[in-house]
Design a protein around this motif. Structure first.
Motif, mmCIF file in Angstrom:
data_model
loop_
_atom_site.group_PDB
_atom_site.id
_atom_site.type_symbol
_atom_site.label_atom_id
_atom_site.label_comp_id
_atom_site.label_asym_id
_atom_site.label_seq_id
_atom_site.Cartn_x
_atom_site.Cartn_y
_atom_site.Cartn_z
ATOM 1 N N ARG A 195 0.865 -1.187 0.000
ATOM 2 C CA ARG A 195 0.000 0.000 0.000
ATOM 3 C C ARG A 195 0.901 1.236 0.000
ATOM 4 O O ARG A 195 1.739 1.375 0.905
ATOM 5 C CB ARG A 195 -0.898 -0.007 1.237
ATOM 6 C CG ARG A 195 -1.954 -1.096 1.209
ATOM 7 C CD ARG A 195 -2.662 -1.206 2.537
ATOM 8 N NE ARG A 195 -1.864 -1.946 3.518
ATOM 9 C CZ ARG A 195 -2.181 -2.056 4.810
ATOM 10 N NH1 ARG A 195 -3.251 -1.425 5.277
ATOM 11 N NH2 ARG A 195 -1.418 -2.762 5.621
ATOM 12 N N ILE A 196 0.739 2.066 -0.983
ATOM 13 C CA ILE A 196 1.639 3.214 -1.148
ATOM 14 C C ILE A 196 0.851 4.490 -0.885
ATOM 15 O O ILE A 196 -0.129 4.778 -1.577
ATOM 16 C CB ILE A 196 2.254 3.234 -2.565
ATOM 17 C CG1 ILE A 196 3.084 1.956 -2.782
ATOM 18 C CG2 ILE A 196 3.109 4.478 -2.765
ATOM 19 C CD1 ILE A 196 3.606 1.784 -4.196
ATOM 20 N N ARG A 197 1.297 5.235 0.117
ATOM 21 C CA ARG A 197 0.637 6.490 0.469
ATOM 22 C C ARG A 197 1.566 7.654 0.116
ATOM 23 O O ARG A 197 2.720 7.673 0.564
ATOM 24 C CB ARG A 197 0.331 6.544 1.963
ATOM 25 C CG ARG A 197 -0.678 5.495 2.444
ATOM 26 C CD ARG A 197 -2.077 5.842 1.944
ATOM 27 N NE ARG A 197 -3.082 5.010 2.565
ATOM 28 C CZ ARG A 197 -3.823 5.371 3.623
ATOM 29 N NH1 ARG A 197 -3.646 6.562 4.184
ATOM 30 N NH2 ARG A 197 -4.724 4.554 4.113
ATOM 31 N N THR A 198 1.077 8.604 -0.646
ATOM 32 C CA THR A 198 1.878 9.787 -0.979
ATOM 33 C C THR A 198 1.349 11.000 -0.223
ATOM 34 O O THR A 198 0.214 11.002 0.261
ATOM 35 C CB THR A 198 1.854 10.074 -2.485
ATOM 36 O OG1 THR A 198 0.493 10.180 -2.911
ATOM 37 C CG2 THR A 198 2.549 8.978 -3.263
ATOM 38 N N GLY A 199 2.194 12.008 -0.146
ATOM 39 C CA GLY A 199 1.827 13.214 0.596
ATOM 40 C C GLY A 199 1.772 12.965 2.092
ATOM 41 O O GLY A 199 1.161 13.739 2.825
ATOM 42 N N VAL A 200 2.419 11.905 2.537
ATOM 43 C CA VAL A 200 2.394 11.542 3.956
ATOM 44 C C VAL A 200 3.809 11.664 4.522
ATOM 45 O O VAL A 200 4.721 10.973 4.073
ATOM 46 C CB VAL A 200 1.880 10.098 4.154
ATOM 47 C CG1 VAL A 200 1.936 9.729 5.632
ATOM 48 C CG2 VAL A 200 0.460 9.970 3.624
ATOM 49 N N ARG A 201 3.956 12.517 5.473
ATOM 50 C CA ARG A 201 5.283 12.756 6.048
ATOM 51 C C ARG A 201 5.388 12.084 7.412
ATOM 52 O O ARG A 201 4.584 12.359 8.312
ATOM 53 C CB ARG A 201 5.524 14.255 6.203
ATOM 54 C CG ARG A 201 6.898 14.583 6.728
ATOM 55 C CD ARG A 201 7.179 16.062 6.605
ATOM 56 N NE ARG A 201 8.568 16.337 6.892
ATOM 57 C CZ ARG A 201 8.982 16.940 8.008
ATOM 58 N NH1 ARG A 201 8.121 17.337 8.905
ATOM 59 N NH2 ARG A 201 10.270 17.159 8.195
ATOM 60 N N ALA A 202 6.370 11.216 7.540
ATOM 61 C CA ALA A 202 6.601 10.550 8.821
ATOM 62 C C ALA A 202 7.162 11.557 9.814
ATOM 63 O O ALA A 202 8.100 12.292 9.500
ATOM 64 C CB ALA A 202 7.566 9.389 8.639
#
Lengths: 490, 195
Positions: A195-202
């Motif tokens: 599952r690839i989430r973009t715009g997500v900053r750890a």
């Protein structure tokens, strides 16, 4: 209180570039439930319009070392720096690996141990020799000068398929010729269920009882927490250490940052060069290298595109002289020094918890950069250039070999240059076999079970060559170690 | 889709300016009346119908004035005739990260309002004649003060990116554009063996 989305997975991979994407693919294909968190955008080739003014903000991130003005660039977006790099492929130099074994106690990092992973990367990203059909006049001018001087040089292998010579490698490839992570490992990861989430900053890695528990992040829809017993860090050489520091994991973090410092030299030729078309980079002079069996001062010379935005920013001076130089654009050729720095810098956090770089080039590095400037100028004059501009504000152009002596007057001051920068970064959470690095030879964080560093942060030093293949191969090597350990404990 | 970040060059421009004490000092000096205020060049300020996201009208005009001098005569014509508006482009980028916009705004304020002995002028940058503006820029470029050199590099980087990133600038430099014709590309690849 705002709600928080919670995901559960076998593994979280933070970052989707040359470190994260291969690991995500390998783990997912081995059957693990993988979540990939990417802070940047998701692009497709349709987004790559060639409009620098629109694309650079979204594709690249820059940082500056306040102590020296050194500028550091990293790609951003799904695929990381592989979206904007020049597709250059080098195997890890054996002498660099030998140095890592000897200086850092990484006895397992032999050429033989790396070879299967390098071979896999070479195949997976379609690395191949660059033929004459992809050597533009810009590359040829450097090659001609080097040949006339008897210097060693070669066309560099690239990971492209059907390159149309548009010269847009640094703005994303609009024809999908460049085999970035977006076209290679990430589709494999996705097809295997990642599952690839973009715009997500750890924002933080959470640990308890000496083991990793979860990753807290922020995305377009708000807060996100991913619970997983395995976390692979691949956020880049600035962001990986910053994430660790924000997470309270400080031992061995942020130190031993190394770069390949770079400077551009621009030359005018009587005949048009049209250096803005063709591969952005393709030819290297290896005469002065100190890797792959060479014992030179430790820099490569590589040709580089004359696209207007990047050319203008690196030229010295301003005003009518700047306009004159830019007015000659079709006749310009450019190359850069890629120095294997000996300087060691560090990364820490600023008051807002963001990555901050400290990097003051040592005099020896500045002196070697100056040697590189002189070498490029010499090569260009040997090839027939009529003017050469060094990236030194206030310095008149060189008009012939007789002017080369003036290069000795270039001050050993990083701020004297119109543009001193690096795009190859190493270290900050590096491996060591002696217990003094953040992680061990398998990328395992010391004292935190389940936490691995899989990007260039884990490398204990610079490579002396363009590093993407080394980073990918090291990532695969670590992924296999992770899987082997799971098998052993299953 | 996430929000776009400012350009790499823009961030590069702004990062050194984060040493805000220097810039705040200049701003404070101007607020205290130590700097004579003049009329900025209305040709280079924002169009009347444009609402700015981050830059003040003064910073906007200063950036365009500096860009016109930094990039030389063809750019000056294009900027003054509004065919290329670097400050508008920069304001668009900065709208996505107001904090960075504030830093650039401070840097431009320093360039606009800073006076001797910081900068070789006694009037706002935008009110100076071209040669006097050049003298100010040259003093920054060749300064011993890191902050002045950082200011020069930062403003030049923003100006260059904003200007050469626009297609209207390409003709002046003989650049056919990012997608050349087959003939353009072939010309770049043609090579005769070394005689």
């Amino acid at each position: 209180m705002a709600s928080e989305e919670v995901l559960r997975a076998d593994a979280v991979v933070i970052g989707s570039g040359a470190g994260g994407a291969p690991v995500a693919a390998r783990l997912a294909e081995a059957g693990l439930d993988v979540v990939v968190l990417e802070a940047g955008e998701r692009f497709s080739s349709a987004d790559f319009t060639g409009r620098a003014g629109n694309l650079l903000p979204r594709l690249m991130r820059a940082s500056v070392a306040a102590d020296s003005g050194m500028e550091v660039y990293a790609g951003r977006g799904l695929g990381g720096s592989t979206l904007v790099n020049d597709a250059l492929c080098w195997r890890p130099p054996p002498d660099v690996l030998a140095g890592w074994r000897e200086e850092h106690g990484l006895g397992g990092l032999t050429e033989a141990a790396f070879a299967p992973f390098v071979d896999a990367v070479w195949r997976d990203v379609h690395a191949a020799p660059t033929g004459p059909e992809n050597l533009n006049r810009n590359a040829r001018q450097l090659a001609l000068g080097a040949a006339r001087l008897g210097w060693a040089g070669e066309a560099m292998p690239r990971n492209v398929r059907g390159c149309a010579n548009l010269g847009l490698c640094n703005l994303g490839c609009p024809t999908n010729a460049k085999q970035s992570m977006l076209l290679t490992y990430l589709p494999r990861a996705k097809n295997a269920g990642a599952r690839i989430r973009t715009g997500v900053r750890a924002e933080r890695v959470e640990t308890a009882a000496g083991a990793v528990r979860s990753v807290r992040a922020r995305g377009p829809a708000g807060r996100l927490r991913v619970e997983a017993p395995l976390v692979c860090l691949a956020a880049g050489v600035l962001e990986t250490p910053a994430l660790l520091l924000r997470s309270g994991l400080e031992t061995g973090v942020g130190r031993d940052l190394q770069l390949h410092s770079s400077l551009h030299v621009t030359a005018r030729f009587p005949e048009p060069v049209h250096g803005y078309y063709g591969p952005t980079m393709a030819y290297a002079v290896s005469e002065f290298s100190d890797v792959n069996g060479r014992s030179g001062p430790g820099f490569m010379i590589e040709n580089v595109s004359t696209a207007p935005v990047t050319t203008a920013g690196a030229l010295p001076g301003f005003g009518p002289e700047h306009a004159r130089m830019m007015g000659l654009l079709p006749h310009l050729a450019r190359s850069l020094v890629v120095l294997r720095d000996r300087t060691r810098g560090r990364v820490d956090l600023d008051g807002d918890g963001e990555a901050r770089i400290h990097y003051e080039p040592v005099a020896e590095d500045l002196a070697r950069l100056r040697l590189g400037l002189a070498a490029i100028a010499r090569a260009y004059f040997a090839a027939g250039a009529s003017e050469v501009w060094l990236p030194v504000n206030g310095m008149a152009p060189l008009t012939g070999e007789a002017d080369l002596a003036t290069v000795d007057d270039v001050p050993l001051d990083p701020r004297a240059f119109s543009l001193l920068y690096a795009v190859h970064l190493f270290g900050g959470a590096s491996m060591s076999g002696r217990g003094d690095g953040f992680c061990d030879e398998a990328g395992r964080a010391r004292g935190v079970q389940g936490l691995h560093v899989v990007d260039a942060s884990s490398l204990p030093g610079n490579t002396g060559v363009n590093p993407q293949v080394t980073i990918m191969a090291n990532a695969l090597r670590i992924a296999d170690a992770v899987l082997a350990a799971r098998g052993a404990t299953a | 889709m996430t929000r776009p970040e400012p350009t790499a060059a823009l961030e590069r421009a702004l990062a050194p300016m984060h040493r805000r004490a220097f810039l705040r000092g200049v701003a404070a000096a101007s607020a205290a009346g130590l700097v004579p205020l003049g009329c900025r060049d209305p040709e280079l300020g924002p169009p009347a119908d444009r609402s700015l996201r981050v830059l003040s009208p003064r910073a906007y005009a200063t950036l365009n004035a500096a860009a016109a001098r930094l990039l030389g005569p063809p750019a000056e014509v294009l900027i003054q005739t509004r065919r290329v508006d670097p400050a508008a482009r920069a304001d668009d980028w900065l709208g996505e990260t107001p904090a960075l916009g504030a830093v650039l705004g401070q840097g431009l304020l320093a360039l606009e309002l800073g006076v001797w002995p910081l900068l070789p002028k006694l009037r706002p940058f935008t009110t100076l004649a071209g040669p006097a503006q050049d003298a100010v820029l040259a003093s920054c470029m060749g300064s011993r003060l890191d902050l002045k050199r950082d200011l020069f590099k930062g403003v030049k980087s923003v100006a260059a990116l904003a200007f050469y990133g626009e297609p209207a600038s390409h003709r002046a430099i003989g650049y056919p554009g990012p997608f050349g014709t087959a003939r353009d590309v072939a010309a770049a690849m043609a090579w005769s063996p070394d005689p």
